[in-house]
Write a protein that holds these residues in place. Structure first.
Motif, PDB file in Angstrom:
ATOM      1  N   SER A 106       0.830  -1.204   0.000  1.00 14.07           N
ATOM      2  CA  SER A 106       0.000   0.000   0.000  1.00 14.07           C
ATOM      3  C   SER A 106       0.868   1.259   0.000  1.00 14.07           C
ATOM      4  N   LYS A 107       1.943   1.227   0.772  1.00 16.28           N
ATOM      5  CA  LYS A 107       2.847   2.378   0.822  1.00 16.28           C
ATOM      6  C   LYS A 107       3.550   2.575  -0.512  1.00 16.28           C
ATOM      7  N   GLN A 108       3.993   1.467  -1.131  1.00 12.02           N
ATOM      8  CA  GLN A 108       4.650   1.560  -2.433  1.00 12.02           C
ATOM      9  C   GLN A 108       3.709   2.140  -3.480  1.00 12.02           C
ATOM     10  N   LYS A 109       2.452   1.738  -3.419  1.00 10.46           N
ATOM     11  CA  LYS A 109       1.472   2.244  -4.379  1.00 10.46           C
ATOM     12  C   LYS A 109       1.241   3.736  -4.175  1.00 10.46           C
ATOM     13  N   GLN A 110       1.193   4.180  -2.930  1.00  9.05           N
ATOM     14  CA  GLN A 110       1.014   5.604  -2.653  1.00  9.05           C
ATOM     15  C   GLN A 110       2.197   6.417  -3.167  1.00  9.05           C
ATOM     16  N   ILE A 111       3.400   5.889  -2.952  1.00 10.66           N
ATOM     17  CA  ILE A 111       4.596   6.579  -3.438  1.00 10.66           C
ATOM     18  C   ILE A 111       4.580   6.654  -4.958  1.00 10.66           C
ATOM     19  N   LYS A 112       4.156   5.575  -5.584  1.00 16.32           N
ATOM     20  CA  LYS A 112       4.114   5.569  -7.043  1.00 16.32           C
ATOM     21  C   LYS A 112       3.112   6.595  -7.563  1.00 16.32           C
ATOM     22  N   ARG A 113       1.973   6.737  -6.891  1.00 16.24           N
ATOM     23  CA  ARG A 113       0.993   7.751  -7.301  1.00 16.24           C
ATOM     24  C   ARG A 113       1.613   9.145  -7.238  1.00 16.24           C
ATOM     25  N   ARG A 114       2.392   9.397  -6.192  1.00 16.91           N
ATOM     26  CA  ARG A 114       3.047  10.700  -6.074  1.00 16.91           C
ATOM     27  C   ARG A 114       4.071  10.899  -7.186  1.00 16.91           C
ATOM     28  N   TYR A 115       4.810   9.845  -7.487  1.00 13.04           N
ATOM     29  CA  TYR A 115       5.778   9.921  -8.579  1.00 13.04           C
ATOM     30  C   TYR A 115       5.075  10.208  -9.912  1.00 13.04           C
ATOM     31  N   LEU A 116       3.942   9.572 -10.132  1.00 10.12           N
ATOM     32  CA  LEU A 116       3.207   9.786 -11.380  1.00 10.12           C
ATOM     33  C   LEU A 116       2.714  11.226 -11.491  1.00 10.12           C
ATOM     34  N   MET A 117       2.246  11.776 -10.378  1.00 12.25           N
ATOM     35  CA  MET A 117       1.807  13.170 -10.384  1.00 12.25           C
ATOM     36  C   MET A 117       2.981  14.099 -10.660  1.00 12.25           C
ATOM     37  N   ALA A 118       4.121  13.805 -10.028  1.00 10.36           N
ATOM     38  CA  ALA A 118       5.310  14.625 -10.258  1.00 10.36           C
ATOM     39  C   ALA A 118       5.784  14.503 -11.702  1.00 10.36           C
ATOM     40  N   THR A 119       5.651  13.310 -12.274  1.00 10.96           N
ATOM     41  CA  THR A 119       6.048  13.099 -13.670  1.00 10.96           C
ATOM     42  C   THR A 119       5.231  13.973 -14.608  1.00 10.96           C
ATOM     43  N   GLU A 120       3.932  14.048 -14.368  1.00 11.66           N
ATOM     44  CA  GLU A 120       3.076  14.891 -15.204  1.00 11.66           C
ATOM     45  C   GLU A 120       3.501  16.354 -15.117  1.00 11.66           C
ATOM     46  N   HIS A 121       3.833  16.806 -13.908  1.00  9.72           N
ATOM     47  CA  HIS A 121       4.279  18.190 -13.743  1.00  9.72           C
ATOM     48  C   HIS A 121       5.639  18.405 -14.404  1.00  9.72           C
ATOM     49  N   PHE A 122       6.531  17.428 -14.271  1.00  5.68           N
ATOM     50  CA  PHE A 122       7.865  17.540 -14.863  1.00  5.68           C
ATOM     51  C   PHE A 122       7.781  17.663 -16.382  1.00  5.68           C
ATOM     52  N   ASN A 123       6.912  16.886 -16.989  1.00  8.06           N
ATOM     53  CA  ASN A 123       6.794  16.919 -18.447  1.00  8.06           C
ATOM     54  C   ASN A 123       6.283  18.263 -18.951  1.00  8.06           C
ATOM     55  N   ARG A 124       5.584  18.989 -18.090  1.00  6.45           N
ATOM     56  CA  ARG A 124       5.103  20.319 -18.472  1.00  6.45           C
ATOM     57  C   ARG A 124       6.108  21.405 -18.112  1.00  6.45           C
ATOM     58  N   ASP A 125       6.677  21.296 -16.903  1.00  3.10           N
ATOM     59  CA  ASP A 125       7.610  22.318 -16.435  1.00  3.10           C
ATOM     60  C   ASP A 125       8.484  21.717 -15.337  1.00  3.10           C
ATOM     61  N   VAL A 126       9.796  21.829 -15.495  1.00  2.00           N
ATOM     62  CA  VAL A 126      10.729  21.213 -14.549  1.00  2.00           C
ATOM     63  C   VAL A 126      10.574  21.806 -13.152  1.00  2.00           C
ATOM     64  N   LYS A 127      10.422  23.115 -13.061  1.00  2.00           N
ATOM     65  CA  LYS A 127      10.288  23.755 -11.751  1.00  2.00           C
ATOM     66  C   LYS A 127       9.030  23.276 -11.027  1.00  2.00           C
ATOM     67  N   LYS A 128       7.947  23.118 -11.776  1.00  2.00           N
ATOM     68  CA  LYS A 128       6.716  22.617 -11.165  1.00  2.00           C
ATOM     69  C   LYS A 128       6.891  21.164 -10.717  1.00  2.00           C
ATOM     70  N   GLY A 129       7.661  20.407 -11.489  1.00  2.00           N
ATOM     71  CA  GLY A 129       7.928  19.029 -11.107  1.00  2.00           C
ATOM     72  C   GLY A 129       8.733  18.939  -9.831  1.00  2.00           C
ATOM     73  N   LEU A 130       9.750  19.785  -9.707  1.00  2.00           N
ATOM     74  CA  LEU A 130      10.554  19.814  -8.483  1.00  2.00           C
ATOM     75  C   LEU A 130       9.704  20.228  -7.284  1.00  2.00           C
ATOM     76  N   ALA A 131       8.836  21.209  -7.505  1.00  2.00           N
ATOM     77  CA  ALA A 131       7.959  21.659  -6.424  1.00  2.00           C
ATOM     78  C   ALA A 131       7.004  20.552  -5.996  1.00  2.00           C
ATOM     79  N   MET A 132       6.519  19.775  -6.968  1.00  2.00           N
ATOM     80  CA  MET A 132       5.599  18.683  -6.656  1.00  2.00           C
ATOM     81  C   MET A 132       6.305  17.586  -5.874  1.00  2.00           C
TER      82      MET A 132
END
Length: 241
Positions: A106-132
């Motif tokens: 469950s913890k691994q899945k939660q971390i992966k969800r956060r990584y996926l959200m950060a990935t979406e932000h990174f693909n749009r803007d690196v600074k937003k990805g770092l902030a996420m």
């Protein structure tokens, strides 16, 4: 019981619809809960659900096959739960171990969800990805190991949909933090026993080289240093054996 005249009759799924009843569970554990793989279970179930119901009103055999696969998968999950409830071990240590495993997944899945959200932000803007990443608690400050955290994210990123060009551009920059990320990123690869060609092929599959020659020089220099250090360490260990 007779099938409703308004609904097509779906016969029970054959036992060979899914040969292994633990198939979906295994996919979920090994893919959807892993940072290094795509969400195969999620994509598979979405695809089956989409295919199971005709959008044009015309029922095809492919719709029936998809529906049977869904039913078979649900039956497999249900039977596994029933068996576990009936075969619960009175041993508290066994029950505790099962609970720990469930919490870990469950913890691994939660971390992966956060990584996926950060990935979406990174693909749009690196600074937003770092902030996420920072907001999600996945990126520490620069003085507390932030470079290693970001390197781990870049290593797992391509499997999660991160644009490889972003990785190459970032680790090729000359700023000190970017160079620290580059060193930590390169350390995540194991080149023991590989030829230079094999190691370089694996290394370059994880990102795209930037177009600037200076960035390429920094990246290849980091690769060469790490590669030869690993070969030297491996030779010394082999000599002691």
């Amino acid at each position: 019981l007779h099938p409703s005249p308004l609904l097509p009759f779906f016969p029970p799924p054959p036992p060979t619809a899914l040969p292994c009843r633990s198939f979906l569970s295994d996919i979920y554990v090994n893919y959807d809960c892993s940072l290094h793989n795509r969400n195969l279970f999620d994509n598979l179930t979405k695809s089956l659900c989409k295919q199971a119901f005709p959008s044009s009103g015309l029922l095809l055999s492919s719709h029936l096959i998809a529906f049977r696969a869904i039913v078979s998968g649900l039956q497999g999950i249900s039977s596994r739960i029933s068996r576990r409830l009936l075969q619960q071990s009175p041993d508290r240590h066994v029950s505790a171990a099962a609970g720990i495993l469930s919490q870990k997944l469950s913890k691994q899945k939660q971390i992966k969800r956060r990584y996926l959200m950060a990935t979406e932000h990174f693909n749009r803007d690196v600074k937003k990805g770092l902030a996420m990443l920072t907001k999600s608690g996945l990126l520490r400050s620069k003085d507390e190991g932030g470079a290693k955290d970001l390197a781990i994210f870049f290593k797992a990123g391509p499997a999660l949909g991160l644009d490889k060009r972003i990785i190459g551009d970032y680790i090729g920059e000359r700023e000190e933090f970017n160079q620290e990320v580059l060193r930590e990123f390169t350390k995540l690869f194991q080149f023991h026993g590989d030829t230079v060609e094999q190691a370089l092929r694996v290394y370059l599959e994880s990102f795209l080289l930037p177009g600037e020659s200076q960035k390429i020089d920094r990246i290849t220099e980091a690769f060469a240093q790490n590669y030869f250090e690993q070969q030297k360490t491996g030779s010394e260990e082999g000599g002691r054996d």
